[in-house]
Design an enzyme around this catalytic site. Structure first.
Site, PDB file in Angstrom:
ATOM      1  N   HIS A  95       1.037  -1.252   0.070  1.00 21.47           N
ATOM      2  CA  HIS A  95       0.079   0.046  -0.027  1.00 21.47           C
ATOM      3  C   HIS A  95       0.965   1.290   0.028  1.00 21.47           C
ATOM      4  O   HIS A  95       2.030   1.403   0.591  1.00 21.47           O
ATOM      5  CB  HIS A  95      -1.076  -0.081   1.168  1.00 21.47           C
ATOM      6  CG  HIS A  95      -1.832   1.165   0.984  1.00 21.47           C
ATOM      7  ND1 HIS A  95      -1.795   2.300   1.351  1.00 21.47           N
ATOM      8  CD2 HIS A  95      -3.227   1.006   0.699  1.00 21.47           C
ATOM      9  CE1 HIS A  95      -2.788   2.981   1.154  1.00 21.47           C
ATOM     10  NE2 HIS A  95      -3.894   2.261   0.680  1.00 21.47           N
ATOM     11  N   GLU A 165      -4.287   1.397  -7.660  1.00 18.90           N
ATOM     12  CA  GLU A 165      -4.784   2.701  -6.912  1.00 18.90           C
ATOM     13  C   GLU A 165      -3.848   3.755  -7.018  1.00 18.90           C
ATOM     14  O   GLU A 165      -2.447   3.732  -6.604  1.00 18.90           O
ATOM     15  CB  GLU A 165      -4.673   1.955  -5.366  1.00 18.90           C
ATOM     16  CG  GLU A 165      -5.086   2.896  -4.327  1.00 18.90           C
ATOM     17  CD  GLU A 165      -5.136   2.255  -3.088  1.00 18.90           C
ATOM     18  OE1 GLU A 165      -6.591   2.102  -2.693  1.00 18.90           O
ATOM     19  OE2 GLU A 165      -4.438   2.001  -2.386  1.00 18.90           O
TER      20      GLU A 165
HETATM   21  P1  PGA Z   1      -9.679   5.636   0.040  1.00 19.74           P
HETATM   22  O1  PGA Z   1      -8.432   4.835   0.125  1.00 19.74           O
HETATM   23  O2  PGA Z   1     -10.942   4.936  -0.495  1.00 19.74           O
HETATM   24  O3  PGA Z   1     -10.070   6.300   1.323  1.00 19.74           O
HETATM   25  O4  PGA Z   1      -9.349   6.586  -1.273  1.00 19.74           O
HETATM   26  C1  PGA Z   1      -8.352   3.524  -0.431  1.00 19.74           C
HETATM   27  C2  PGA Z   1      -6.935   3.134   0.014  1.00 19.74           C
HETATM   28  O5  PGA Z   1      -5.868   3.862   0.399  1.00 19.74           O
HETATM   29  O6  PGA Z   1      -6.788   1.847  -0.029  1.00 19.74           O
END
Ligand code: PGA
Length: 254
Positions: A95, A165
Site C-alpha cells: 500500500h 490505486e
Molecule cells: P480511500 O482509500 O478509499 O479512502 O481513497 C483507499 C486506500 O487507500 O486503500
C-alpha cells in the site's frame, strides 16, 4: 469465484476496540448472501485475529501487512503462516501509505508477495502512480508490477489480486478525487498485458484487477461497469457501515 470483490481497508481505524467491534457488527449485519460479490474486511491486526475467531461471518478477513519470514527474531512482525492459521485469507501488500511512511521498497514487496503465496494466502497487491501525470502511468505501473512479481511462479498467479490505486486518488491525499473509469480501464488492460507477457494469456485473464481511490457508493457502479473492474479497494468509505453496505449492494446490482 465471485464476480466482484469489495475490500474494506480500515487502515489504522477506528480508535478503540469498542468502536471497531461496533463497526464490524454493523457491517456484518448488513451483509446478505450474494454469490456475485465477495467481501473482505482488512482491519487492524490487533482486532483482526480476535474477530476472525469470534465471528463466523459472510465476510472474509484480510491483514493490511505481513512479514516475509516464517518465524524467528523479527521483533514486531507477523508471518503469513501466523495469519493463515488465524483464519485470515487475504493480505494487502505494498500500500502506498506503507511506502510513503514506512519506507517499504519494491524488494520488500516482492518478498512479501512470494511469502504470502507460499502460505496459501491471497495477496492484494497495490500498485499505482504517485502523481496525476498521464503518460508515464503505464511505465510506472508496469515497473511496480514486474518488480513485485519477480520470481513468482505461474501456478500462483490466478490467486493474485491487483489493486490499481493511483496514489493521488486516495481520499486522504491533498486535492484527491477519484480516477475516471476510462483511465482505470486502461490501467487494467495494461496490467493484464504485463501479466500476459510474463505468464501468458490465460494467467492474464484469470488475475483480478480492482480499483482503489476515493471509492464511494456513488461511483462504485461506474468503475465496475464502465471501468470493467473486478472490484474495489475501499478506504475512507469502509469506516461508515451504511456506506460500505451500500457499496456492496451496488456491486450486487452491477
Ligand atoms: P480511500 O482509500 O478509499 O479512502 O481513497 C483507499 C486506500 O487507500 O486503500
Amino acid at each position: 469465484m465471485a464476480r466482484f470483490l469489495i475490500i474494506a481497508n480500515w487502515k489504522m481505524n477506528p480508535r478503540t476496540y469498542r468502536e471497531a467491534e461496533g463497526l464490524f457488527l454493523a457491517v456484518r449485519k448488513g451483509m446478505q448472501k450474494n454469490n456475485k460479490v465477495g467481501v473482505v474486511i482488512c482491519l487492524p491486526l490487533i482486532w483482526l485475529i480476535d474477530f476472525s475467531r469470534k465471528y463466523k461471518s459472510l465476510v472474509a478477513f484480510g491483514a493490511q501487512n505481513v512479514f516475509w519470514e516464517t518465524a524467528g527474531a523479527y521483533t514486531g512482525e507477523v508471518s503469513p503462516q501466523m495469519l493463515k492459521s488465524s483464519g485470515v485469507s487475504h493480505v494487502i501488500i505494498g500500500h502506498s501509505e506503507r511506502k510513503i511512511y514506512l519506507g517499504e521498497t519494491d524488494e520488500m514487496i516482492n518478498k512479501k508477495v512470494k511469502a504470502v503465496f507460499v502460505a496459501g494466502l491471497k495477496p492484494i497487491l497495490c500498485i499505482g502512480e504517485r502523481e496525476r501525470s498521464g503518460r508515464e502511468v503505464p511505465s510506472i505501473v508496469g515497473e511496480q508490477l514486474k518488480k513485485a512479481l519477480e520470481g513468482v511462479k505461474k501456478d500462483k498467479i490466478r490467486n493474485l489480486i491487483v489493486a490499481y490505486e493511483p496514489v493521488w486518488a486516495i481520499s486522504t491525499m491533498p486535492g484527491a478525487c477519484p480516477d475516471t473509469p476510462d483511465n482505470a480501464f486502461r490501467a487494467a488492460i495494461f496490467i493484464r498485458k504485463v501479466i500476459a507477457d510474463l505468464y501468458g494469456l490465460t494467467a492474464a485473464k484469470a488475475v483480478r484487477v480492482i480499483y482503489g481511490g476515493s471509492v464511494s457508493s456513488a461511483n462504485t457502479a461506474v468503475f465496475l461497469k464502465e471501468g470493467k473492474m473486478g472490484g474495489a479497494l475501499v478506504g475512507g468509505a469502509s469506516l461508515d457501515a451504511s456506506e460500505f453496505i451500500e457499496i456492496v449492494k451496488v456491486a450486487g446490482r452491477c
